[in-house]
Design an enzyme around this catalytic site. Structure first.
Site, PDB file in Angstrom:
ATOM      1  N   GLY A  11       0.831  -1.209   0.000  1.00  0.00           N
ATOM      2  CA  GLY A  11       0.000   0.000   0.000  1.00  0.00           C
ATOM      3  C   GLY A  11       0.861   1.252   0.000  1.00  0.00           C
ATOM      4  N   ALA A  22      15.334  11.437   0.194  1.00  0.00           N
ATOM      5  CA  ALA A  22      16.376  11.454   1.233  1.00  0.00           C
ATOM      6  C   ALA A  22      17.418  10.367   0.990  1.00  0.00           C
ATOM      7  CB  ALA A  22      15.729  11.280   2.609  1.00  0.00           C
ATOM      8  N   ARG A  72       1.603  -4.982  -5.655  1.00  0.00           N
ATOM      9  CA  ARG A  72       1.699  -6.236  -4.909  1.00  0.00           C
ATOM     10  C   ARG A  72       2.274  -7.262  -5.893  1.00  0.00           C
ATOM     11  NH1 ARG A  72      -2.701  -3.687  -2.029  1.00  0.00           N
ATOM     12  NH2 ARG A  72      -1.692  -3.254  -0.043  1.00  0.00           N
ATOM     13  N   ASP A 103       4.066  -4.222   6.599  1.00  0.00           N
ATOM     14  CA  ASP A 103       4.561  -5.490   7.159  1.00  0.00           C
ATOM     15  C   ASP A 103       4.607  -6.603   6.127  1.00  0.00           C
ATOM     16  OD1 ASP A 103       1.777  -5.883   7.201  1.00  0.00           O
ATOM     17  OD2 ASP A 103       1.993  -7.365   8.805  1.00  0.00           O
ATOM     18  N   THR A 126       3.562   3.088   5.620  1.00  0.00           N
ATOM     19  CA  THR A 126       2.163   2.644   5.585  1.00  0.00           C
ATOM     20  C   THR A 126       1.316   3.628   6.379  1.00  0.00           C
ATOM     21  OG1 THR A 126       0.589   1.011   6.435  1.00  0.00           O
ATOM     22  CG2 THR A 126       2.741   1.005   7.466  1.00  0.00           C
ATOM     23  N   ILE A 127       0.132   3.900   5.889  1.00  0.00           N
ATOM     24  CA  ILE A 127      -0.732   4.830   6.639  1.00  0.00           C
ATOM     25  C   ILE A 127      -1.264   4.183   7.915  1.00  0.00           C
ATOM     26  CG2 ILE A 127      -1.443   6.135   4.589  1.00  0.00           C
ATOM     27  CD1 ILE A 127      -4.207   4.677   4.827  1.00  0.00           C
ATOM     28  N   ASP A 128      -1.184   2.838   7.998  1.00  0.00           N
ATOM     29  CA  ASP A 128      -1.864   2.128   9.099  1.00  0.00           C
ATOM     30  C   ASP A 128      -1.129   2.236  10.443  1.00  0.00           C
ATOM     31  OD1 ASP A 128      -3.636   1.294   7.155  1.00  0.00           O
ATOM     32  OD2 ASP A 128      -2.512  -0.524   6.723  1.00  0.00           O
ATOM     33  N   ASP A 130       0.826   0.241  11.765  1.00  0.00           N
ATOM     34  CA  ASP A 130       0.710  -1.035  12.474  1.00  0.00           C
ATOM     35  C   ASP A 130       2.023  -1.810  12.502  1.00  0.00           C
ATOM     36  OD1 ASP A 130       0.721  -1.463   9.751  1.00  0.00           O
ATOM     37  OD2 ASP A 130      -0.861  -2.960   9.753  1.00  0.00           O
ATOM     38  N   ARG A 172      -6.376  -1.125   8.090  1.00  0.00           N
ATOM     39  CA  ARG A 172      -6.230  -2.576   7.891  1.00  0.00           C
ATOM     40  C   ARG A 172      -6.794  -3.284   9.129  1.00  0.00           C
ATOM     41  NH1 ARG A 172      -2.269  -5.958   4.173  1.00  0.00           N
ATOM     42  NH2 ARG A 172      -0.728  -4.385   4.593  1.00  0.00           N
TER      43      ARG A 172
HETATM   44  P1  ADP Z   1       2.165  -3.977   2.817  1.00  0.00           P
HETATM   45  O1  ADP Z   1       3.639  -3.998   2.606  1.00  0.00           O
HETATM   46  O2  ADP Z   1       1.582  -2.623   2.606  1.00  0.00           O
HETATM   47  O3  ADP Z   1       1.762  -4.646   4.131  1.00  0.00           O
HETATM   48  P2  ADP Z   1       1.213  -6.338   1.347  1.00  0.00           P
HETATM   49  O4  ADP Z   1       0.808  -7.103   2.558  1.00  0.00           O
HETATM   50  O5  ADP Z   1       0.288  -6.353   0.188  1.00  0.00           O
HETATM   51  O6  ADP Z   1       1.494  -4.790   1.631  1.00  0.00           O
HETATM   52  O7  ADP Z   1       2.633  -6.909   0.867  1.00  0.00           O
HETATM   53  C1  ADP Z   1       3.322  -6.303  -0.208  1.00  0.00           C
HETATM   54  C2  ADP Z   1       4.116  -7.315  -0.968  1.00  0.00           C
HETATM   55  O8  ADP Z   1       5.112  -7.897  -0.109  1.00  0.00           O
HETATM   56  C3  ADP Z   1       3.347  -8.516  -1.496  1.00  0.00           C
HETATM   57  O9  ADP Z   1       2.644  -8.245  -2.676  1.00  0.00           O
HETATM   58  C4  ADP Z   1       4.487  -9.488  -1.750  1.00  0.00           C
HETATM   59  O10 ADP Z   1       5.183  -9.147  -2.928  1.00  0.00           O
HETATM   60  C5  ADP Z   1       5.408  -9.216  -0.565  1.00  0.00           C
HETATM   61  N1  ADP Z   1       5.155 -10.181   0.495  1.00  0.00           N
HETATM   62  C6  ADP Z   1       4.165 -10.178   1.426  1.00  0.00           C
HETATM   63  N2  ADP Z   1       4.245 -11.251   2.237  1.00  0.00           N
HETATM   64  C7  ADP Z   1       5.310 -11.982   1.809  1.00  0.00           C
HETATM   65  C8  ADP Z   1       5.938 -13.205   2.218  1.00  0.00           C
HETATM   66  N3  ADP Z   1       5.464 -13.917   3.237  1.00  0.00           N
HETATM   67  N4  ADP Z   1       7.013 -13.629   1.528  1.00  0.00           N
HETATM   68  C9  ADP Z   1       7.502 -12.927   0.502  1.00  0.00           C
HETATM   69  N5  ADP Z   1       6.972 -11.770   0.074  1.00  0.00           N
HETATM   70  C10 ADP Z   1       5.895 -11.296   0.696  1.00  0.00           C
END
Ligand code: ADP
Length: 334
Positions: A11, A22, A72, A103, A126-128, A130, A172
Site C-alpha cells: 500500500g 532522502a 503487490r 509489514d 504505511t498509513i496504518d 501497524d 487494515r
Molecule cells: P504492505 O507492505 O503494505 O503490508 P502487502 O501485505 O500487500 O502490503 O505486501 C506487499 C508485498 O510484499 C506482497 O505483494 C508481496 O510481494 C510481498 N510479500 C508479502 N508477504 C510476503 C511473504 N510472506 N514472503 C515474501 N513476500 C511477501
C-alpha cells in the site's frame, strides 16, 4: 559501498517520495549510486529499474504516491522468485536493498534475505501505523489529517440535521487512524479492533451512549468512527442494524482510498527524510535485516523480523481519554 537499490511495495503512503529523495541525496553525498526498482518486487523480478540521481528527486517531497510506483507481487513468496531477485541484484552489483513498505513488504525483505547475500533494510511506509518498533510510520500523520478533514465536514451536515453518522476509516487491522481521528474530531464514539470485543456488546454500548447523548444534549449530531474490516458488512450494515435497534436515521460514510493520497504533512516529510538518510547510513555501516524507525524522537535500527511478531498497542492514555473520560454515558454532571 558503491551501489544500493530502493523500491516501494504494498500500500502506498504519503511521504514515500520524501523518503526516496532522502535516500538518493544522502547516498549521493557519500558517493553511492542508487538504483530505483519500479512496481515493488515486480521490478526486481523483471529488472525494471532506473538510476536515481538528485535531478530525479527534485520537487517530489510534496507529492503523494510514489515515483517508483508500488504494487503487490504475489509470486514473490516463492523461493524461485527470491532466487531470481538475488541473481538480478547481483547482476547489477547492488550491495544493499532498501524497501519502503508495510509489514507484508517486510516479510518479503526477510524472504529475500534467505536467498541473497546482500544487505536488506526496511523502512516503514504505511498509513496504518501497524508496525512494531517505530512510534510512527511514514504516511500515518497525513492519513489522520485527511480523515479529519472529511469528518469535520460530515460533522457540519450532521449538526445541521441532528443526524447520526458512521464514518469508516482505514487501518487494515489496526485502530491508530480510527482512534486519532476520533479524538481530533471530537467524535462521540469509536470502534477499533484493539478495543472491540463481542460485537453485540459493542452495539449495546453504542445505544447506551446514543441514549445518554439524547438525554443530556437533546437531539444532536452523533459521530461514530469505525475502523475498516471490523464490522461485518462495514458501516453500511452497522447503520442498518443501528437503525433497526433505535429507529433513528443513521448514515454511513466510507472514506476509502482518499486516505492514502494527498501531499504529505510536515511530520511525514520529516520522518521520511530522517529514516531515508538513516537507512543509507545503516547500510554503509554494514547493517542488514533491520527496519529503521523512530522511538522517542530518536532514529533506531530494529530487527526486522520482530516488527510483526508483536502487536503495536494503541496509546493507553488516548484510549482512556476517548473511552472513559469523554464517554457521555458516564458523565454525571449536567
Ligand atoms: P504492505 O507492505 O503494505 O503490508 P502487502 O501485505 O500487500 O502490503 O505486501 C506487499 C508485498 O510484499 C506482497 O505483494 C508481496 O510481494 C510481498 N510479500 C508479502 N508477504 C510476503 C511473504 N510472506 N514472503 C515474501 N513476500 C511477501
Amino acid at each position: 559501498m558503491q551501489k544500493i537499490a530502493v523500491l516501494t511495495s504494498g500500500g502506498d503512503a504519503p511521504g514515500m517520495n520524501a523518503c526516496i529523495r532522502a535516500i538518493v541525496l544522502t547516498a549521493e553525498h557519500f558517493g553511492i549510486q542508487v538504483i530505483g526498482y519500479k512496481h515493488g518486487y515486480n521490478g526486481l523480478l523483471e529488472q525494471e529499474y532506473q538510476v536515481l540521481k538528485a535531478s530525479n528527486v527534485s520537487n517530489i517531497i510534496q507529492r503523494g504516491g510514489t515515483i517508483l510506483r508500488s504494487a503487490r507481487c504475489l509470486n514473490f513468496k516463492s523461493d524461485v522468485s527470491a532466487k531470481l531477485a538475488a541473481k538480478n541484484l547481483n547482476a547489477l552489483g547492488i550491495e544493499a536493498l532498501l524497501v519502503i513498505g508495510g509489514d507484508g513488504s517486510f516479510h518479503g525483505v526477510c524472504h529475500l534475505a534467505a536467498h541473497w547475500q546482500g544487505q536488506v533494510i526496511g523502512l516503514p511506509g504505511t498509513i496504518d501505523n501497524d508496525i512494531f518498533g517505530t512510534d510512527a510510520t511514514i504516511g500515518y500523520f497525513t492519513a489522520i489529517e485527511t480523515a479529519l478533514e472529511s469528518i469535520d465536514k460530515v460533522r457540519d451536515t450532521a449538526d445541521a440535521f441532528e443526524r447520526i453518522f458512521l464514518v469508516e476509516v482505514m487501518g487494515r487491522h489496526a485502530g491508530f487512524i480510527g482512534l486519532s481521528a476520533a479524538l481530533a474530531s471530537a467524535s462521540d464514539h469509536v470502534l477499533v479492533p484493539e478495543l472491540c470485543g463481542d460485537l453485540n456488546v459493542e452495539l449495546d454500548n453504542i445505544v447506551l451512549r446514543l441514549n445518554a447523548s439524547m438525554q443530556k444534549r437533546g437531539n444532536s449530531s452523533f459521530i461514530i468512527i469505525v475502523a475498516e474490516n471490523l464490522w461485518p458488512g462495514g458501516v453500511t450494515n452497522l447503520a442498518q442494524v443501528l437503525h433497526e435497534k433505535t429507529n433513528l436515521e443513521c448514515r454511513p460514510v466510507i472514506l476509502g482510498h482518499v486516505q492514502r493520497g494527498g501531499s504529505p504533512v510536515s511530520q511525514d516529510r520529516i520522518l521520511a527524510t530522517k529514516l531515508g538518510a538513516y537507512a543509507v547510513e545503516q547500510a554503509m555501516a554494514g547493517k542488514s535485516q533491520i527496519m529503521v524507525g523512530e522511538q522517542n524522537n530518536k532514529v533506531v535500527a530494529y530487527p526486522i523480523e520482530l516488527t510483526w511478531q508483536q502487536r503495536k498497542p494503541l496509546d493507553p492514555y488516548l484510549v482512556e481519554i476517548q473511552q472513559d473520560f469523554f464517554d457521555i454515558s458516564k458523565i454525571t454532571q449536567a
